[in-house]
Design an enzyme around this catalytic site. Structure first.
Site, PDB file in Angstrom:
ATOM      1  N   CYS A  77      -8.189  -5.361  -1.870  1.00 12.59           N
ATOM      2  CA  CYS A  77      -8.144  -4.256  -1.657  1.00 12.59           C
ATOM      3  C   CYS A  77      -7.964  -3.578  -3.123  1.00 12.59           C
ATOM      4  O   CYS A  77      -7.873  -2.400  -3.622  1.00 12.59           O
ATOM      5  CB  CYS A  77      -7.095  -3.710  -0.320  1.00 12.59           C
ATOM      6  SG  CYS A  77      -8.170  -3.446   0.858  1.00 12.59           S
ATOM      7  N   HIS A 132      -5.351   3.431  -3.303  1.00 12.12           N
ATOM      8  CA  HIS A 132      -6.315   2.427  -2.493  1.00 12.12           C
ATOM      9  C   HIS A 132      -6.303   3.684  -0.412  1.00 12.12           C
ATOM     10  O   HIS A 132      -4.564   3.333  -0.500  1.00 12.12           O
ATOM     11  CB  HIS A 132      -6.062   1.430  -1.818  1.00 12.12           C
ATOM     12  CG  HIS A 132      -6.802   0.447  -0.887  1.00 12.12           C
ATOM     13  ND1 HIS A 132      -7.314   0.652  -0.171  1.00 12.12           N
ATOM     14  CD2 HIS A 132      -5.326  -0.195  -0.082  1.00 12.12           C
ATOM     15  CE1 HIS A 132      -7.245  -0.106   0.840  1.00 12.12           C
ATOM     16  NE2 HIS A 132      -6.856  -1.127   1.391  1.00 12.12           N
ATOM     17  N   ASN A 187     -10.279   2.747   6.279  1.00  7.54           N
ATOM     18  CA  ASN A 187     -10.374   1.188   4.767  1.00  7.54           C
ATOM     19  C   ASN A 187     -11.252   0.510   4.421  1.00  7.54           C
ATOM     20  O   ASN A 187     -11.982  -0.124   5.222  1.00  7.54           O
ATOM     21  CB  ASN A 187      -8.798   0.610   5.604  1.00  7.54           C
ATOM     22  CG  ASN A 187      -8.340  -0.737   3.955  1.00  7.54           C
ATOM     23  OD1 ASN A 187      -9.230  -0.848   3.042  1.00  7.54           O
ATOM     24  ND2 ASN A 187      -7.158  -0.986   4.114  1.00  7.54           N
TER      25      ASN A 187
HETATM   26  O1  UT7 Z   1      -5.532  -2.672   3.070  1.00 10.28           O
HETATM   27  C1  UT7 Z   1      -4.704  -3.886   3.267  1.00 10.28           C
HETATM   28  C2  UT7 Z   1      -3.545  -3.686   3.114  1.00 10.28           C
HETATM   29  N1  UT7 Z   1      -3.396  -3.242   5.087  1.00 10.28           N
HETATM   30  C3  UT7 Z   1      -2.195  -2.449   5.136  1.00 10.28           C
HETATM   31  O2  UT7 Z   1      -2.271  -1.463   4.018  1.00 10.28           O
HETATM   32  C4  UT7 Z   1      -2.617  -1.975   6.432  1.00 10.28           C
HETATM   33  C5  UT7 Z   1      -0.666  -1.977   6.467  1.00 10.28           C
HETATM   34  N2  UT7 Z   1      -0.406  -2.078   7.629  1.00 10.28           N
HETATM   35  C6  UT7 Z   1      -0.770  -0.397   8.253  1.00 10.28           C
HETATM   36  O3  UT7 Z   1      -0.763   0.813   8.534  1.00 10.28           O
HETATM   37  C7  UT7 Z   1       0.773  -0.431  10.070  1.00 10.28           C
HETATM   38  O4  UT7 Z   1       1.500  -1.323  10.310  1.00 10.28           O
HETATM   39  C8  UT7 Z   1      -0.610  -0.628  11.748  1.00 10.28           C
HETATM   40  C9  UT7 Z   1      -1.584   0.794  10.784  1.00 10.28           C
HETATM   41  C10 UT7 Z   1      -1.616  -1.353  11.095  1.00 10.28           C
HETATM   42  C11 UT7 Z   1      -0.214  -0.613  12.244  1.00 10.28           C
HETATM   43  O5  UT7 Z   1       0.848   0.557  12.740  1.00 10.28           O
HETATM   44  P1  UT7 Z   1       2.299   0.272  12.776  1.00 10.28           P
HETATM   45  O6  UT7 Z   1       2.983   1.514  12.818  1.00 10.28           O
HETATM   46  O7  UT7 Z   1       2.426  -0.332  12.060  1.00 10.28           O
HETATM   47  O8  UT7 Z   1       2.534  -0.212  14.294  1.00 10.28           O
HETATM   48  P2  UT7 Z   1       2.577  -1.408  14.636  1.00 10.28           P
HETATM   49  O9  UT7 Z   1       2.193  -2.541  14.735  1.00 10.28           O
HETATM   50  O10 UT7 Z   1       4.025  -1.990  14.630  1.00 10.28           O
HETATM   51  O11 UT7 Z   1       2.404  -1.524  16.674  1.00 10.28           O
HETATM   52  C12 UT7 Z   1       3.183  -0.953  17.038  1.00 10.28           C
HETATM   53  C13 UT7 Z   1       2.683  -0.735  18.349  1.00 10.28           C
HETATM   54  C14 UT7 Z   1       2.774  -2.337  19.213  1.00 10.28           C
HETATM   55  O12 UT7 Z   1       3.118  -1.624  20.519  1.00 10.28           O
HETATM   56  P3  UT7 Z   1       4.535  -2.595  21.014  1.00 10.28           P
HETATM   57  O13 UT7 Z   1       4.711  -3.818  20.754  1.00 10.28           O
HETATM   58  O14 UT7 Z   1       5.767  -1.597  20.624  1.00 10.28           O
HETATM   59  O15 UT7 Z   1       4.301  -2.338  22.531  1.00 10.28           O
HETATM   60  C15 UT7 Z   1       1.097  -2.426  18.863  1.00 10.28           C
HETATM   61  O16 UT7 Z   1       0.716  -3.793  19.917  1.00 10.28           O
HETATM   62  O17 UT7 Z   1       1.047  -0.394  18.120  1.00 10.28           O
HETATM   63  C16 UT7 Z   1       0.455  -1.150  19.266  1.00 10.28           C
HETATM   64  N3  UT7 Z   1      -1.073  -0.448  18.673  1.00 10.28           N
HETATM   65  C17 UT7 Z   1      -1.483  -0.486  19.009  1.00 10.28           C
HETATM   66  N4  UT7 Z   1      -1.898   0.845  20.197  1.00 10.28           N
HETATM   67  C18 UT7 Z   1      -2.572   1.163  20.394  1.00 10.28           C
HETATM   68  C19 UT7 Z   1      -0.925  -1.683  17.808  1.00 10.28           C
HETATM   69  N5  UT7 Z   1      -2.812  -1.382  17.268  1.00 10.28           N
HETATM   70  C20 UT7 Z   1      -3.286  -0.906  18.488  1.00 10.28           C
HETATM   71  C21 UT7 Z   1      -4.685   0.069  18.508  1.00 10.28           C
HETATM   72  N6  UT7 Z   1      -3.635   1.449  19.694  1.00 10.28           N
HETATM   73  N7  UT7 Z   1      -4.872   0.421  17.424  1.00 10.28           N
END
Ligand code: UT7
Length: 328
Positions: A112, A253, A283
């Site tokens: 990225c 980004h 992204n």
């Molecule tokens: O460009 C390259 C660099 N990449 C980035 O900068 C991405 C950085 N990370 C992020 O943007 C975020 O961490 C994400 C958008 C990927 C995830 O958001 P988050 O707020 O960190 O969520 P999480 O991974 O902590 O997950 C929270 C909950 C989980 O459920 P439980 O364990 O709390 O029951 C996940 O299983 O959300 C769940 N979850 C989803 N639910 C519905 C994860 N993905 C999804 C989804 N739909 N697509």
């Protein structure tokens, strides 16, 4: 001598993948995706379309907008993690397709951060007097390495390309003023595509284990991105005796709306100085910054003389920021 962006053009494939489409593929919802990322839809290619195809569309237009023809290009840098194939480089494929008969070039792998890295390398080649017209491209077909059964990654990414022509600045005080880049290689496992390289060549086993797809520890990357974007931009500004007040536009980004807003808040940049277009593209890895710059130009948010701050964090971890005074 400084280098400046002389022209910019972007290209995204016409096909849309909306949150409603993803709701049919995995256990997710429009509400979750919008709330946690800010993404509503992304563009993805039809089968058989590759990164060099998108890059070529953007490149041709950027060259024309600069008032040049392909043989005027001396150097082509393609920032990408989704090259058409491991070799030859996508830069070679683009060189041939656009007919840039005099150009040499190469791909730059910084995920990225590929656009900020490529812009710095291209502009430094111009500043050094080694080349006159550098074509800097950020292009990725992320849909080719995304696992559409993994809800934690498949909602995030889209495909796209952006190209700029970089050449000597026509006026004093304009162009690329400074840059800051870092690598923190300890972050490698948090965001990677494990198979397909020399460590784990493609085999039935690697395919069965779905190892040719993006794997991400979202929360680890999120934390690193917010902290590092802020730190890096603060360092760049203070080295140039500038504060957030002196910045007219922050073009980061586009990985997550919350990352961009947290970084902007930390820097003391109000919302009206922040460009966010993740809603329409997701992204697109190397293409996010040119796509965001393009939107800023089209909506009249950027004018000649503006101080623009670019920032990126990506797999590696790679980190980049570029400070420029807009000259077109
Ligand atoms: O460009 C390259 C660099 N990449 C980035 O900068 C991405 C950085 N990370 C992020 O943007 C975020 O961490 C994400 C958008 C990927 C995830 O958001 P988050 O707020 O960190 O969520 P999480 O991974 O902590 O997950 C929270 C909950 C989980 O459920 P439980 O364990 O709390 O029951 C996940 O299983 O959300 C769940 N979850 C989803 N639910 C519905 C994860 N993905 C999804 C989804 N739909 N697509």
């Amino acid at each position: 001598m400084r280098a400046e962006i002389k022209s910019l053009a972007t290209y995204v494939p016409p096909r849309l993948l909306t949150n409603a489409d993803l709701e049919k593929l995995v256990d997710t919802s429009n509400e979750w995706i919008m709330q946690r990322t800010g993404i509503r839809e992304r563009h993805i290619v039809d089968p058989g379309v590759a990164t060099s195809d998108l890059a070529t569309e953007a490149a041709r237009q950027a060259i024309e907008r600069a008032g040049l023809t392909p043989p005027d290009i001396d150097l082509i840098i393609v920032g990408t993690v989704t090259p058409d194939m491991l070799f030859p480089s996508t830069a070679c494929l683009v060189q041939h397709k656009i007919g840039a008969s005099r150009a040499w070039g190469f791909d730059l792998s910084a995920a990225c951060s590929a656009f900020t890295y490529s812009l710095t390398v291209g502009s430094q080649m111009v500043t050094a007097g080694a080349v006159k017209n550098a074509l800097v491209i950020g292009a990725d077909v992320m849909s080719s390495i995304i696992d559409y059964t993994d809800r934690s990654t498949c909602v995030l990414f889209g495909d796209g390309a952006g190209a700029v022509v970089v050449a000597p600045a026509s006026e004093d005080g304009f162009g690329i003023l400074d840059f800051e880049h870092h690598v923190d290689g300890s972050g490698g496992p948090a965001l990677c595509m494990p198979a397909g390289g020399s460590r784990m060549p493609a085999s039935h086993d690697t395919v069965d284990q779905r190892l040719h797809y993006v794997k991400q520890e979202g929360a680890t990357v999120f934390k690193f991105a917010v902290t590092k974007t802020g730190e890096m931009c603060e360092r760049l500004l203070s080295r140039n005796n500038l504060t957030a007040n002196d910045i007219d536009l922050f073009v980061s980004h586009q990985a997550n709306r919350r990352i961009i807003m947290s970084a902007a808040e930390r820097l003391g940049l109000p919302e009206e100085k922040v460009v966010i277009n993740i809603e329409s593209f997701g992204n697109t890895t190397a293409a996010t910054i040119p796509l965001a710059l393009n939107d800023a130009i089209n909506s009249g948010r950027i004018k000649k003389g503006d101080r623009v701050l670019l920032a990126s964090v990506g797999a590696g971890f790679t980190v980049g920021a570029v400070l420029m005074r807009w000259g077109i």
